[in-house]
Design an enzyme around this catalytic site. Structure first.
Site, PDB file in Angstrom:
ATOM      1  N   MET A   1     -10.999   3.663   6.102  1.00 29.36           N
ATOM      2  CA  MET A   1      -9.668   3.871   5.374  1.00 29.36           C
ATOM      3  C   MET A   1      -9.248   2.502   4.826  1.00 29.36           C
ATOM      4  SD  MET A   1      -7.373   5.918   4.461  1.00 29.36           S
ATOM      5  CE  MET A   1      -8.008   7.342   5.408  1.00 29.36           C
TER       6      MET A   1
ATOM      7  N   ARG B   1     -10.697  -1.841  -3.406  1.00 29.58           N
ATOM      8  CA  ARG B   1     -10.634  -2.848  -2.205  1.00 29.58           C
ATOM      9  C   ARG B   1     -11.970  -3.215  -1.529  1.00 29.58           C
ATOM     10  NH1 ARG B   1      -5.656   0.615   0.191  1.00 29.58           N
ATOM     11  NH2 ARG B   1      -4.063  -0.279  -1.376  1.00 29.58           N
TER      12      ARG B   1
ATOM     13  N   ASP C   1      -1.840  -1.255   5.937  1.00 30.04           N
ATOM     14  CA  ASP C   1      -2.241  -0.667   7.119  1.00 30.04           C
ATOM     15  C   ASP C   1      -3.594  -0.720   7.490  1.00 30.04           C
ATOM     16  OD1 ASP C   1      -2.357   1.554   5.311  1.00 30.04           O
ATOM     17  OD2 ASP C   1      -2.821   2.836   7.201  1.00 30.04           O
TER      18      ASP C   1
ATOM     19  N   LYS D   1     -11.524   6.191  -2.716  1.00 25.81           N
ATOM     20  CA  LYS D   1     -11.914   7.392  -2.150  1.00 25.81           C
ATOM     21  C   LYS D   1     -13.537   7.715  -2.094  1.00 25.81           C
ATOM     22  CE  LYS D   1      -7.886   7.863  -0.523  1.00 25.81           C
ATOM     23  NZ  LYS D   1      -7.609   6.821   0.658  1.00 25.81           N
TER      24      LYS D   1
ATOM     25  N   ALA E   1     -13.204   9.906  10.040  1.00 22.73           N
ATOM     26  CA  ALA E   1     -12.579   9.947   8.376  1.00 22.73           C
ATOM     27  C   ALA E   1     -11.757   8.527   8.466  1.00 22.73           C
ATOM     28  CB  ALA E   1     -11.962  11.224   8.321  1.00 22.73           C
TER      29      ALA E   1
ATOM     30  N   HIS F   1     -15.245   5.534   0.066  1.00 19.32           N
ATOM     31  CA  HIS F   1     -14.794   5.740   1.333  1.00 19.32           C
ATOM     32  C   HIS F   1     -15.771   6.954   2.052  1.00 19.32           C
ATOM     33  CE1 HIS F   1     -11.375   6.727   4.474  1.00 19.32           C
ATOM     34  NE2 HIS F   1     -12.446   7.492   4.755  1.00 19.32           N
TER      35      HIS F   1
ATOM     36  N   ASP G   1       0.898  -1.254  -0.145  1.00 19.12           N
ATOM     37  CA  ASP G   1      -0.091  -0.132   0.058  1.00 19.12           C
ATOM     38  C   ASP G   1       0.917   1.373  -0.016  1.00 19.12           C
ATOM     39  OD1 ASP G   1      -2.376   1.591   0.523  1.00 19.12           O
ATOM     40  OD2 ASP G   1      -1.794   1.669   2.414  1.00 19.12           O
TER      41      ASP G   1
ATOM     42  N   ALA H   1       0.065   5.111   1.567  1.00 21.93           N
ATOM     43  CA  ALA H   1      -0.011   6.169   2.678  1.00 21.93           C
ATOM     44  C   ALA H   1      -0.330   5.000   3.931  1.00 21.93           C
ATOM     45  CB  ALA H   1      -1.599   6.884   2.619  1.00 21.93           C
TER      46      ALA H   1
END
Length: 280
Positions: A59, A171, A197, A63, A55, A66, A21, A23
């Site tokens: 994750m 994902r 993460d 986006k 927020a 999200h 990944d 970030a």
């Protein structure tokens, strides 16, 4: 034959690729670039307040997805209905997403610093003949800005797949990591490792039939800045570690480690398991 070539021949490339990944994994300790911009996008487009904690909940997703997931959180939905008289719909998501993208393109450069020993770890893997893949919840428009900045820091993966590069790329579906497999010419997904993460990112690896390694302290779930990580005492780090472990354990990663700096020992263990005939 030099020592590196001999080692490559001896190990027969049992581990073929590691797919990272971005970030919270390779760059942006604490995964602050996307989360802080979500807060700002909601505020700027609708004068609506969400917390950084809210927020962070979805994750790892693309986006647009999200934003949709944030809107479905009970706490957010209740406040949204109170403020607007209805739940968030696709038109609202589109508007927030269109606000998010230019904000993210500006801010992503500020969070492109590699995490800890990431560059050395990646380069050592390359020297061993292991291919470096990558995928992300960022869209291509953001990655086009992040990629050259990361390259200046020394991070140049062999493959990069953005969440909107594929029709069904998001994902936890496995398509982005499988695109890496194809582009990297990997012969067996069982010889690949997904490092992430977030729970959607770990589930993505499982869905592709790969080994999975979750990062506890450098990413979204701990939510520490690098300065906080450096200054934290053992008790504080263990609390952050446990907080992240509770969430990431839901996706059943094969391994959980603090940061990418701990990855080499895990790869050694996975290689032993592969040599013994184990599969993910």
């Amino acid at each position: 034959m030099n020592n590196i070539q001999k080692r490559l021949t001896d190990r027969k490339n049992i581990i073929e690729a590691v797919i990272f990944d971005w970030a919270g994994t390779i760059v942006d300790f604490g995964s602050f670039a996307p989360t802080t911009i979500f807060v700002e996008a909601f505020q700027k487009e609708y004068a609506f307040e969400i917390t950084l904690k809210e927020a962070r909940v979805p994750m790892g997703l693309g986006k647009w997805d999200h934003i949709k997931a944030v809107g479905k959180l009970d706490s957010v939905n209740q406040r949204w209905v109170t403020q607007f008289g209805k739940s968030m719909d696709d038109a609202d998501i589109d508007k927030i997403y269109q606000r998010f993208i230019p904000l993210q393109k500006v801010k992503v450069v500020d969070h492109a610093t590699p995490i800890l020993n990431a560059i050395n770890v990646v380069n050592d893997l390359k020297k061993q003949g292991i291919k470096i893949g990558s995928c992300t919840g960022y869209p291509r428009a953001v990655m086009d800005i992040l990629i050259p900045v990361a390259a200046k820091h020394g991070y140049v993966p062999d493959c990069i797949v953005a969440t909107d590069d594929l029709k069904h790329g998001g994902r936890p579906a496995p398509f982005m990591v499988l695109k890496n497999v194809i582009d990297l010419g990997v012969s067996n997904v069982a010889n690949c490792i997904k490092v992430d993460d977030s729970t959607p990112g770990i589930t993505e690896g499982h869905n592709a039939g790969m080994w999975t390694v979750a990062l506890l302290l450098s990413g979204n779930e701990a939510g520490l800045t690098y300065q906080q990580y450096q200054q934290a005492d053992k008790k504080t780090l263990e609390q952050a570690r446990q907080k992240a472990r509770v969430v990431l354990a839901k996706s059943n990663p094969h391994y959980m480690i603090d940061t990418i700096d701990d990855l080499p020992s895990v790869l050694t263990e996975i290689e032993k398991r592969l040599e013994a005939g184990e599969r993910p």
